[in-house]
Design an enzyme around this catalytic site. Structure first.
Site, PDB file in Angstrom:
ATOM      1  N   GLU A 144       0.890  -1.285   0.021  1.00  0.00           N
ATOM      2  CA  GLU A 144      -0.095  -0.125   0.083  1.00  0.00           C
ATOM      3  C   GLU A 144       1.010   1.381   0.077  1.00  0.00           C
ATOM      4  OE1 GLU A 144      -2.840   1.521  -0.318  1.00  0.00           O
ATOM      5  OE2 GLU A 144      -4.448   0.268  -0.006  1.00  0.00           O
ATOM      6  N   ASP A 175      -9.826   1.723  -4.103  1.00  0.00           N
ATOM      7  CA  ASP A 175      -8.840   1.565  -3.081  1.00  0.00           C
ATOM      8  C   ASP A 175      -7.954   2.717  -3.027  1.00  0.00           C
ATOM      9  OD1 ASP A 175      -6.714   0.798  -1.273  1.00  0.00           O
ATOM     10  OD2 ASP A 175      -7.310  -1.469  -1.555  1.00  0.00           O
ATOM     11  N   ASN A 177     -10.316   5.496   2.169  1.00  0.00           N
ATOM     12  CA  ASN A 177      -9.413   5.043   0.981  1.00  0.00           C
ATOM     13  C   ASN A 177      -9.360   6.324  -0.074  1.00  0.00           C
ATOM     14  OD1 ASN A 177      -7.525   2.902   0.563  1.00  0.00           O
ATOM     15  ND2 ASN A 177      -9.415   1.574   1.013  1.00  0.00           N
TER      16      ASN A 177
END
Length: 308
Positions: free
Chosen positions: A22, A210, A160
């Protein structure tokens, strides 16, 4: 809408096999990609010049980070810290603004002025099936310095897709749970967001929004977790491009490289059955060339760092 590239246009540049890759950020000074494995939990620095990837193990799950001149501010399950990568010290800055038995930090970054924002997601240390969905929603939070946080948005399920327009006057924020991306009018001087409205609705997708990044033309690039693609939206919210990825679970794109035109994309394996992890492209770091350059990553305002 532009036709997606063929799979040969996308290269696997690091066989990282991350559980939850991430928050990639391009460090212009070192010409490296700083990213996290939330569940590792580690902060990584990938050097595309030689393919090396060094990492720092964290004491608890790491949701996101923001670059500093000596490393990064890291948002851990237990709170906010500054990691100095030159002397390998981790300095506490603030406790987490939530019950760390039930939540972790998730997506976060700095606005154009260097203010740090971070959202959360519900990941209980022990299963809590009796916790109703509304109780799992929390706001995006802004760090105010001296250990203080303030609420920046209405509560969302899984925070997100945080990004700002090139002029810093529009803020984007997504809720993975509802599959919606919102846009706000943003006041750069005050660091406040208002007038929330839907920017993109992904309820049609098999996946959900995301992490995201804005390019220099103001287009919003969004990873579709579980949908295996990256979407590019123009500033009016019209989908301009769909790019199929070699992974079902892309997590976040960022533009880097010497000309800021290389799109790096992190991915995850944690959704896969354990016996499949390490045997698919999921969890690796990918790259492809973008039609447009990116913007320099916003650095953390170091006035908010603890005194050394």
């Amino acid at each position: 809408m532009t036709v997606e590239p063929t799979p040969t246009d996308i290269q696997m540049v690091l066989e990282s096999k991350a559980l939850n890759g991430e928050r990639p950020a391009w460090c212009i000074e070192r010409q490296t990609l700083v990213w996290v494995d939330i569940r590792g939990p580690n902060l990584h620095e990938f050097n595309p010049a030689d393919g090396s990837d060094r990492f720092w193990e964290m004491p608890s799950w790491i949701g996101c980070h923001a670059l500093t001149s000596r490393g990064a501010v890291v948002a851990l399950r237990t709170g906010l810290y500054h990691l100095d990568i030159f002397d390998n010290t981790l300095t506490h800055m603030a406790v987490a603004p939530f019950d760390s038995r039930r939540f972790i930090f998730n997506d976060g970054r700095c606005d154009r002025q260097g203010r740090f924002f971070a959202g959360t997601m519900f990941v209980a240390l022990k299963p809590q099936p009796d916790v109703a969905a509304p109780d799992r929603a929390t706001p995006l939070r802004r760090y105010e310095g001296e250990g203080r946080w303030s609420d920046a948005t209405p509560p969302v399920g899984t925070s997100n897709g945080l990004a700002w327009s090139p002029d810093g006057k529009t803020m984007y924020h997504a809720d993975t749970d509802t599959k919606l991306v919102w846009m706000y009018d943003y006041e750069p001087e005050a660091g406040t967001a208002a007038n929330r409205r839907v920017f993109a609705d992904l309820t049609w997708s098999a996946g959900a929004p995301d992490g995201a990044v804005i390019d220099s033309e103001g287009f919003y690039w969004c990873a579709v977790f579980g949908g295996g693609e990256i979407l590019r939206y123009d500033p009016a919210g019209r989908m301009e491009r769909r790019i199929r990825m070699p992974t079902t679970f892309p997590t976040m794109p960022v533009l880097g490289g010497s000309d800021l035109k290389t799109m790096y994309v992190t991915s995850a394996t944690w959704k896969l059955p354990p016996h499949l992890r390490g045997h698919t492209p999921d969890g690796d770091l990918f790259a492809f060339e973008s039609p447009c350059a990116g913007l320099a990553s916003s650095m953390f305002d170091e006035r908010f760092l603890p005194a050394s």
